[in-house]
Design an enzyme around this catalytic site. Sequence first.
Site, PDB file in Angstrom:
ATOM      1  N   ARG A 169     -20.433  -2.336  -5.753  1.00 52.73           N
ATOM      2  CA  ARG A 169     -19.359  -1.364  -5.915  1.00 52.73           C
ATOM      3  C   ARG A 169     -19.373  -0.322  -4.799  1.00 52.73           C
ATOM      4  NH1 ARG A 169     -20.563   1.786  -9.894  1.00 52.73           N
ATOM      5  NH2 ARG A 169     -18.642   2.096 -11.037  1.00 52.73           N
ATOM      6  N   ARG A 173     -18.734   1.371   5.477  1.00 52.07           N
ATOM      7  CA  ARG A 173     -17.639   1.570   6.417  1.00 52.07           C
ATOM      8  C   ARG A 173     -18.177   1.796   7.822  1.00 52.07           C
ATOM      9  NH1 ARG A 173     -15.913   5.666   2.604  1.00 52.07           N
ATOM     10  NH2 ARG A 173     -14.574   4.722   1.038  1.00 52.07           N
ATOM     11  N   ARG A 246     -29.685   1.211 -19.933  1.00 53.98           N
ATOM     12  CA  ARG A 246     -30.390   2.351 -19.362  1.00 53.98           C
ATOM     13  C   ARG A 246     -29.793   3.600 -19.988  1.00 53.98           C
ATOM     14  NH1 ARG A 246     -35.147   2.628 -17.463  1.00 53.98           N
ATOM     15  NH2 ARG A 246     -34.739   4.032 -15.708  1.00 53.98           N
ATOM     16  N   ARG A 277     -30.090  12.612  -9.411  1.00 55.05           N
ATOM     17  CA  ARG A 277     -29.098  13.437  -8.728  1.00 55.05           C
ATOM     18  C   ARG A 277     -28.958  14.794  -9.385  1.00 55.05           C
ATOM     19  NH1 ARG A 277     -23.223  10.566 -10.008  1.00 55.05           N
ATOM     20  NH2 ARG A 277     -23.384  10.471 -12.269  1.00 55.05           N
ATOM     21  N   GLU A 297     -29.992  14.857 -13.506  1.00 56.06           N
ATOM     22  CA  GLU A 297     -29.922  13.606 -14.268  1.00 56.06           C
ATOM     23  C   GLU A 297     -31.225  12.837 -14.137  1.00 56.06           C
ATOM     24  OE1 GLU A 297     -26.715  10.878 -13.690  1.00 56.06           O
ATOM     25  OE2 GLU A 297     -25.193  12.432 -13.859  1.00 56.06           O
ATOM     26  N   TYR A 345     -19.902  -2.749 -17.666  1.00 54.44           N
ATOM     27  CA  TYR A 345     -20.006  -1.496 -16.917  1.00 54.44           C
ATOM     28  C   TYR A 345     -18.605  -1.052 -16.500  1.00 54.44           C
ATOM     29  CZ  TYR A 345     -21.775   2.019 -13.695  1.00 54.44           C
ATOM     30  OH  TYR A 345     -22.043   3.203 -13.064  1.00 54.44           O
ATOM     31  N   ASP A 347     -15.605   1.509 -15.592  1.00 54.72           N
ATOM     32  CA  ASP A 347     -15.267   2.849 -15.149  1.00 54.72           C
ATOM     33  C   ASP A 347     -14.103   3.341 -16.012  1.00 54.72           C
ATOM     34  OD1 ASP A 347     -17.100   3.315 -13.029  1.00 54.72           O
ATOM     35  OD2 ASP A 347     -15.990   1.888 -11.792  1.00 54.72           O
TER      36      ASP A 347
END
Length: 363
Positions: A169, A173, A246, A277, A297, A345, A347
């Site tokens: 995901r 670039r 998780r 994070r 987190e 999973y 979004d």
Amino acid sequence: MYDYLIVGSGLFGAVFAHEAVQHGKKCLIVEKRNHIAGNCYTEKIEDINVHKYGAHIFRTSQKYIWEYIQQFAEFNNFINTPIANFYGEIYNMPFNMNTFSKLWGISKPEEAQKIIEEQGKAINGTPKNLEEHVIKMVGKDVYEKLVKGYTEKQWGRDCKNLPTSIIKRLPVRFTYNNNYFNDRYQGIPIGGYTAIFEKLLAGCDIELNTDFIADKETLSKNAKNIIYTGTIDSYFNYCFGALEYRSLKFEHEILDCKNYQGVAVVNYTDRETPYTRIIEHKHFEFGTQPKTVITKEYPLEWNKDIEPYYPINDEKNQTRYEEYKKLAKKESNVVFGGRLGEYKYYDMQDTIMSALNLAKNIL
């Protein structure tokens, strides 16, 4: 008697509930937590909308999904540009020319491509796991500094034992573009997410602090149909064994400063830092409040007493889920949906799409 008993007030349940009410259906929402909105829940602290269950940045490439969610809130023009902290070294995420320039002291795309190609030669043939996939995709240096530690903390497993799907995901670039997402539409609802859910659930009866599984038989008698967004294995009393997830622990802190880290999200990519994070919530809405709120987190191994967040879609768990899915299809008046009900999973935009498709098919 209700037309629909909807278990869970998160995004899937709330979107379906809204559509059902628009079709004249009578809905009861039962929610285990003491608030609506599931993991999207935001709470105002120090005049800052705090994402209590981690960063939720809305984005989609589907115009109809963007237009749908904007019925319930005005969105700002927030663009997600997180940074990675590796023992104090700061890198741009996702991997782009800013990352490669800092890492290798280069400036041109062809220089970066050459280094990655050279480092990727260490992997022969098709990558067999996440580690091999990342090394082939962006080279060993990026893997060692920005992927390995973070990913192993997040999933509690060695990268050699993780599927490549987890990392696919993340964009790579060869431009100086720090936008984490490729989606055309992106932003944060002005005023937080909870207000969206209040509008979505208007017209529904809501019972908070209600554990459907603990009182399944009694609650089920109240409705003709059930939309279930909890864990599919708990519905069937773990008869094939528990699916694995998780989990996360969130530590919220109010700090007496205007600006703690200068960006909404900082990933800590070394293995030793216990959290993955830090989120500084005011940056989602370009806040100028005198204080700030941060959230650390911490990833956790899941057990049945704590919240599941991320399905572990490895071969063992997928096989087990397929067994539960067969049972689910035999339930005449129950539909399983959302991240936990479908063990996917999802979004936010995926969840809305799935709920709207269900509503279109059965209402």
